[in-house]
Write an enzyme that holds these catalytic residues in place. Structure first.
Site, PDB file in Angstrom:
ATOM      1  N   GLU A 200      81.567  68.973  23.657  1.00  0.00           N
ATOM      2  CA  GLU A 200      82.905  68.522  23.297  1.00  0.00           C
ATOM      3  C   GLU A 200      82.864  67.047  22.919  1.00  0.00           C
ATOM      4  O   GLU A 200      81.891  66.339  23.211  1.00  0.00           O
ATOM      5  CB  GLU A 200      83.889  68.735  24.456  1.00  0.00           C
ATOM      6  N   GLU A 288      88.539  69.977  33.815  1.00  0.00           N
ATOM      7  CA  GLU A 288      88.184  71.150  34.606  1.00  0.00           C
ATOM      8  C   GLU A 288      89.140  71.264  35.779  1.00  0.00           C
ATOM      9  O   GLU A 288      89.897  70.336  36.076  1.00  0.00           O
ATOM     10  CB  GLU A 288      86.745  71.039  35.124  1.00  0.00           C
ATOM     11  N   PHE A 348      69.608  52.739  43.275  1.00  0.00           N
ATOM     12  CA  PHE A 348      70.355  53.680  44.111  1.00  0.00           C
ATOM     13  C   PHE A 348      69.488  54.840  44.603  1.00  0.00           C
ATOM     14  O   PHE A 348      69.945  55.982  44.690  1.00  0.00           O
ATOM     15  CB  PHE A 348      71.577  54.216  43.364  1.00  0.00           C
TER      16      PHE A 348
END
Length: 660
Positions: A200, A288, A348
């Site tokens: 998309e 969603e 991280f």
């Protein structure tokens, strides 16, 4: 009413559900794997059932073991939490067949909303704004590139069964699209057993805003405001807040009404979240629907005054919602930060191990949802979340102020944690101004996060606290020496504090209320009841309250405040003068090694002894937490030695390749 709830989950969400169940007088059952035998959620439940080995695929994801635990304990309902089996329609079927209540939506909603392609089609039919794109399954990388070119770059490739940032890639050109399709497909297959991918249009400068809905089995559907979740790293939410500093009341209403329309379209019952992406002009598009309780639900609870878990339980028991849309009002402001066992200064990387020190913050407007305790383990088998830290205030400024103070006081030792990063975000001018997008972290930290990027707007705080703590230690030592020696010991009060490459002369006096410190010609009155050994130095300095974490480290002190860690030495004037002549220790040169930056599985090794490599060339791929991480050459060179092989489990800093 439901009599006994089994939570088919672990950690903080299991503890969270138990808290509400006990408040309602409902008995609780925990399930646990080998790694969680002594976990907090096991301790907090009325009963606990062992369900298998540490790997979630052999325990928490095994439907038959959850059903057996229900039958063994007589649990008449299951709350799935989030993750694991929470959006698994087969699990819902199995519970229905066993006559056990599922505290969540029906199979239709789970299946239709669990598939991103199907959910988008349903949303369009229900009148919900959707993003332009190709809603069918993409067959291969070549087709992906053709579709992307027809839509126009940039595009987002998404796993149809995806979630949590897995199976997602942004592509700005054909090459990135082809590579991104392969990566997204592999991650989707590994994480969800479903490698379908769709494409998309990628909305630039987007904000991620979600609407909390609640529906019952009597036709009632309401929305409980929105949550701003734009602060994300690699599509994983980092900070959430309610309400959004961006939306107008009119846009909030439109998003809420569309969310309720979507819920009705799939006969939704229980708590659910409809996620949207919004552009700078407040145009919003459906992303969603999550058919479960969200990680960030506490911020909604604090601004609405509603217990979402209790509402879920009552709806599952067949009760109608006890409130209507008109009853929902948003009061004050709430912010949530996700505290993880990860090292922000090393990209991280997840951290595991025992929590040798753990003391969560408390106080007015502070809430901590956690599943750990001091002495417990952060396991390599599960998500490395330590806790969700939530603060509430009458407005956004107060909620932010309380969050910064709570982060200062969050004491964690034994594993690395991301509190420095969270604090840096909270005090960032863009965050304070509410100028948020999902690109915030990438924009502000394009080269990653480092200690140099932690703001130190109050360097005098470190000097004052180090001097005060040192004086206290010396006074106590002097008192003991005097007692043992039979004569009074005179303790000096003139010191030089060396920190951050600078030296500051101070004079310290103990007072009835705390300390009086002279620094650079300014007098500071420190009011504190701090005692020796307390890792949290909580004080009021010239009328301003703050908390600094402090520990003795060799002959000095390590202090943590506002996300910054500072090592300080408190020296006599003579020692300070001599210290200027000390040589600095040079760190070892590791530039000739490719080291594993994280614990994980070496899934691919692309070089052999004697190979010439170019700068930027992919050398290896490591899988950690089901995410593929590509390791590339920083410089051109020749491989002298290979110390690991594909399939090896690696530890942090383990040598993979050595160069000439």
């Amino acid at each position: 009413m439901i009599k006994k709830i089994l939570v088919a989950n672990r950690g903080e969400i299991a503890c969270r559900v138990f808290a509400t169940a006990k408040k309602m007088g409902i008995a609780t059952v925990a399930v646990y794997s080998d790694a969680d035998r002594e976990a907090l959620h096991v301790q907090q439940a009325d009963e606990a059932v062992h369900i298998g080995p540490s790997a979630s695929a052999e325990s928490y994801l095994v439907i038959e073991k959850i059903i057996a635990a229900c039958k063994q304990t007589g649990a008449d309902a299951v709350h799935p939490g989030y993750g694991f089996l929470s959006e698994n329609s087969r699990f819902r079927d199995a519970l229905d067949e066993a006559g056990i209540i599922f505290i969540g939506p029906g199979k239709k909603a789970i299946e239709s909303m669990g598939d991103k392609i199907t959910s988008k089609l349903i949303a369009e039919k229900a009148g919900v704004n959707t993003i332009p794109g190709y809603t069918d399954v993409v067959k291969d990388a070549q087709q992906a590139a053709e579709i992307a070119e027809s839509i126009g770059y940039p595009v987002m490739l998404k796993a149809s069964a995806g979630g949590g940032g897995k199976g997602m890639r942004v592509a700005y050109n054909r090459e990135e699209c082809i590579d991104g399709f392969e990566r997204a497909t592999n991650e989707a297959r590994s994480s969800f057993g479903d490698d379908r991918v769709f494409i998309e249009k990628y909305i630039q400068q987007p904000r991620h805003i979600e609407i909390q809905v609640m529906a019952d089995g009597h036709g009632n559907v309401i929305y409980l405001g929105e949550r701003e979740c734009s602060i994300q790293r690699r599509h994983q939410k980092v900070i959430e807040e309610a309400p959004s500093p961006f939306l107008t009341e009119e846009v909030r209403r439109k998003m809420g009404e569309q969310s309720c329309a979507l819920a009705r379209a799939v006969d939704y019952q229980s708590a659910g979240t409809v996620e949207f992406i919004a552009d700078a002009d407040m145009n919003f598009y459906f992303l969603e629907m999550n058919t479960r309780l969200q990680v960030e639900h506490p911020v909604t609870e604090l601004v609405t005054g509603q217990d979402l878990v209790e509402l879920m339980i009552r709806v599952a028991a067949g009760e109608p919602l006890p409130l209507s849309q008109a009853d929902i009002t948003l009061n004050g402001w709430a912010i949530e930060t996700r505290v993880y066992a990860e090292d922000p200064f090393r990209n991280f990387l997840p951290s595991t191990g025992r929590l040798v020190g753990y003391q969560p913050p408390s106080g007015e407007g502070v809430r901590v949802d956690t599943g750990v305790y001091e002495g417990g383990e952060v396991s390599m088998f599960y998500d490395p979340m330590i806790a969700k830290l939530i603060t509430y205030g009458s407005d956004r400024a107060e909620a932010c102020q309380r969050m910064v103070g709570a982060l200062d006081g969050y004491y964690i030792r034994g594993v690395s944690h991301n509190i420095s990063f969270l604090n840096a975000l909270m005090v960032h001018p863009r965050f304070i101004a509410g100028e948020l997008t999902t690109n915030f972290i990438a924009d502000e930290y394009p080269d990653g996060f480092s200690a140099d990027l932690v703001p130190q707007d109050e360097p005098e705080v470190f000097t004052l606290v180090a001097a005060a703590v040192h004086q206290f230690y010396r006074e106590r030592s002097g008192m003991l020496s005097g007692q043992l020696g039979g004569h009074e010991c005179v303790v000096p009060n003139h010191w030089v504090v060396a920190a951050n490459g600078e030296q500051h002369s101070v004079e310290v006096e103990l007072t009835d209320a705390g300390f009086s410190v002279q620094l650079d010609g300014v007098s500071y009155q420190i009011v504190s009841d701090w005692y020796l050994g307390d890792p949290l130095f909580t004080a009021t300095i010239n009328g301003r309250q703050l908390t600094v974490q402090v520990e003795r480290k060799g002959s000095g002190y390590q202090l943590f405040y506002r996300g910054a860690t500072v090592d300080a030495l408190v020296l006599s004037p003579r020692a300070a003068e001599l210290s200027r002549h000390m040589l600095e220790k040079v760190p070892p040169d590791l530039s000739k090694f490719l080291l594993s930056p994280m614990p994980g599985l070496l899934v691919k090794l692309n070089v052999a002894v004697g190979d010439k490599v170019e700068e930027g060339q992919e050398l290896a791929v490591i899988e950690a937490m089901k995410m593929e991480n590509s390791l590339r050459a920083l410089n051109a060179g020749v491989v002298a030695k290979v110390a690991a092989a594909a399939g090896d489990s690696l530890t942090v800093d383990q040598i993979i390749v050595e160069f000439e």
